[in-house]
Design an enzyme around this catalytic site. Structure first.
Site, PDB file in Angstrom:
ATOM      1  N   CYS A   1      -4.328  12.458  -2.322  1.00 37.24           N
ATOM      2  CA  CYS A   1      -2.989  12.185  -2.841  1.00 37.24           C
ATOM      3  C   CYS A   1      -3.045  11.703  -4.287  1.00 37.24           C
ATOM      4  O   CYS A   1      -3.994  12.015  -5.029  1.00 37.24           O
ATOM      5  CB  CYS A   1      -2.233  11.201  -1.937  1.00 37.24           C
ATOM      6  SG  CYS A   1      -0.434  11.260  -2.175  1.00 37.24           S
TER       7      CYS A   1
ATOM      8  N   ASP B   1      -0.200   2.594   1.026  1.00 43.43           N
ATOM      9  CA  ASP B   1       1.237   2.298   1.002  1.00 43.43           C
ATOM     10  C   ASP B   1       1.514   0.969   1.688  1.00 43.43           C
ATOM     11  O   ASP B   1       2.462   0.269   1.360  1.00 43.43           O
ATOM     12  CB  ASP B   1       2.018   3.442   1.633  1.00 43.43           C
ATOM     13  CG  ASP B   1       1.834   4.705   0.806  1.00 43.43           C
ATOM     14  OD1 ASP B   1       0.788   5.372   0.957  1.00 43.43           O
ATOM     15  OD2 ASP B   1       2.689   4.989  -0.040  1.00 43.43           O
TER      16      ASP B   1
END
Ligand SMILES: O=P(O)(O)OC[C@H]1O[C@H](OP(=O)(O)O)[C@H](O)[C@@H]1O
Length: 320
Positions: A134, A203
């Site tokens: 990512c 996250d």
């Protein structure tokens, strides 16, 4: 719990919330920065005539922002941080206090990322090859720190379906002078033997040291462990999830199936059910270290840092 009455939020708050929802604004740290600025925008736009009405508007804005993406805890943590320092007996005092608190938060966010990068850079040696998943600004800060120390690095960059945020990472690393090789996600295991460190962001980090990050991280971590390749998570403390201290789990965001397949192709193959979880959970036993601006931690010890930073009350920003 304080239930704020339904209130209209400022146009700028709705716009930022929409941009977070559609991922025009994305990445946990960037979302935190945008959320703090949205509260300041709400304060600027407020026409409230009493301090309590002003605070109700702020709480309503916090709810709208928090409803966008449920997994990145940096969002409610940012709002909590801004709320915590808001003081004032009049609307004007409160307004100024929100502006100051939001500015201070955004500055601290930048400093934290820089400090984290210096810690992460120390793990990387000249000539190392990393693998990324990512796009994480915390990971990029580590690489940038290493490059500033004069180290030369190579990177396997996973494209990261379905949104291909690996492309953003590839571009950023190339600009830093890193030698980049882009691979499809399923090629990761094949190249792990050539990799010195897998570097991922987060996250949310749970109290047991689990890393909640972009879907595919857990499979990558299991493969890396199998191959003996260290896996390191770069995550500022704004990613620590206080709710997990009291047994709450981190909600995994399910995104629209259109990110995975367009309707026409779906129809051609018989309209199967499509599932699109944005994140997964990597248990602490697959993670070698969590790098924060406070230093490097074994995942299992992160709970002590969480208690120090948050205490034990996982209240929502609009309850403050
Ligand atoms: O805070 P930074 O390190 O920039 O990003 C952290 C994480 O945010 C991203 O999520 P998304 O792309 O918003 O779904 C990725 O999962 C990335 O690892």
């Amino acid at each position: 719990m304080t239930d704020a009455p339904e209130r209209e939020v400022a146009e700028e708050v709705s716009r930022i919330a929409e941009d977070i929802d559609t991922m025009e604004i994305r990445g946990a740290a960037t979302i935190a920065d945008a959320a703090a600025r949205a509260l300041a925008a709400q304060a600027d736009a407020s026409e409230a005539e009493s301090p309590s009405a002003f605070l109700d508007e702020l709480r309503a804005a916090a709810r709208v922002l928090c409803d966008t993406r449920p997994t990145a805890v940096s969002l409610p943590n940012a709002l909590r941080y801004v709320f915590r320092d808001v003081r004032g007996a009049t609307v004007e005092e409160l307004r100024e206090s929100v502006r100051e608190s939001a500015d201070e938060f955004c500055e601290r966010l930048d400093t934290a990322q820089h400090d984290l990068g210096r810690v992460g850079a120390n793990r990387l040696r000249d000539g190392d090859t990393i693998m990324t998943h990512c796009h994480s600004t915390d990971v990029l800060a580590c690489v940038e720190g290493a490059v500033e120390q004069g180290k030369s690095l190579s990177a396997y960059v996973k494209e990261t379906r379905p949104r291909n945020q690996g492309h953003i990472t590839a571009e950023a690393l190339s600009e830093m002078g890193v030698d980049v090789t882009l691979i499809v996600d399923s090629a990761a295991r094949r190249y792990l033997n050539d990799v010195d460190h897998v570097l991922v962001g987060a996250d949310s980090i749970a109290a047991d040291g689990s890393v909640i990050n972009k879907i595919g991280t857990s499979g990558l971590a299991v493969n890396a462990r199998d191959r003996g390749t260290p896996i390191v998570c770069a995550a500022q403390t704004i990613k620590l999830h206080p709710g997990t201290l009291t047994g709450h789990t981190v909600e995994i965001e399910m995104r629209d199936e259109s990110e995975v397949i367009d309707p026409e192709t779906a129809s051609e193959i018989g309209d199967p059910e499509v599932l699109n979880p944005a994140f997964d959970v990597t248990p602490p036993r697959y993670v070698d270290a969590i790098i924060t601006e406070r230093g490097q931690f074994p995942p299992e010890s992160i709970v002590t840092l969480m208690r120090e930073l948050f205490g034990e009350s996982p209240i929502q920003p609009w309850e403050l």
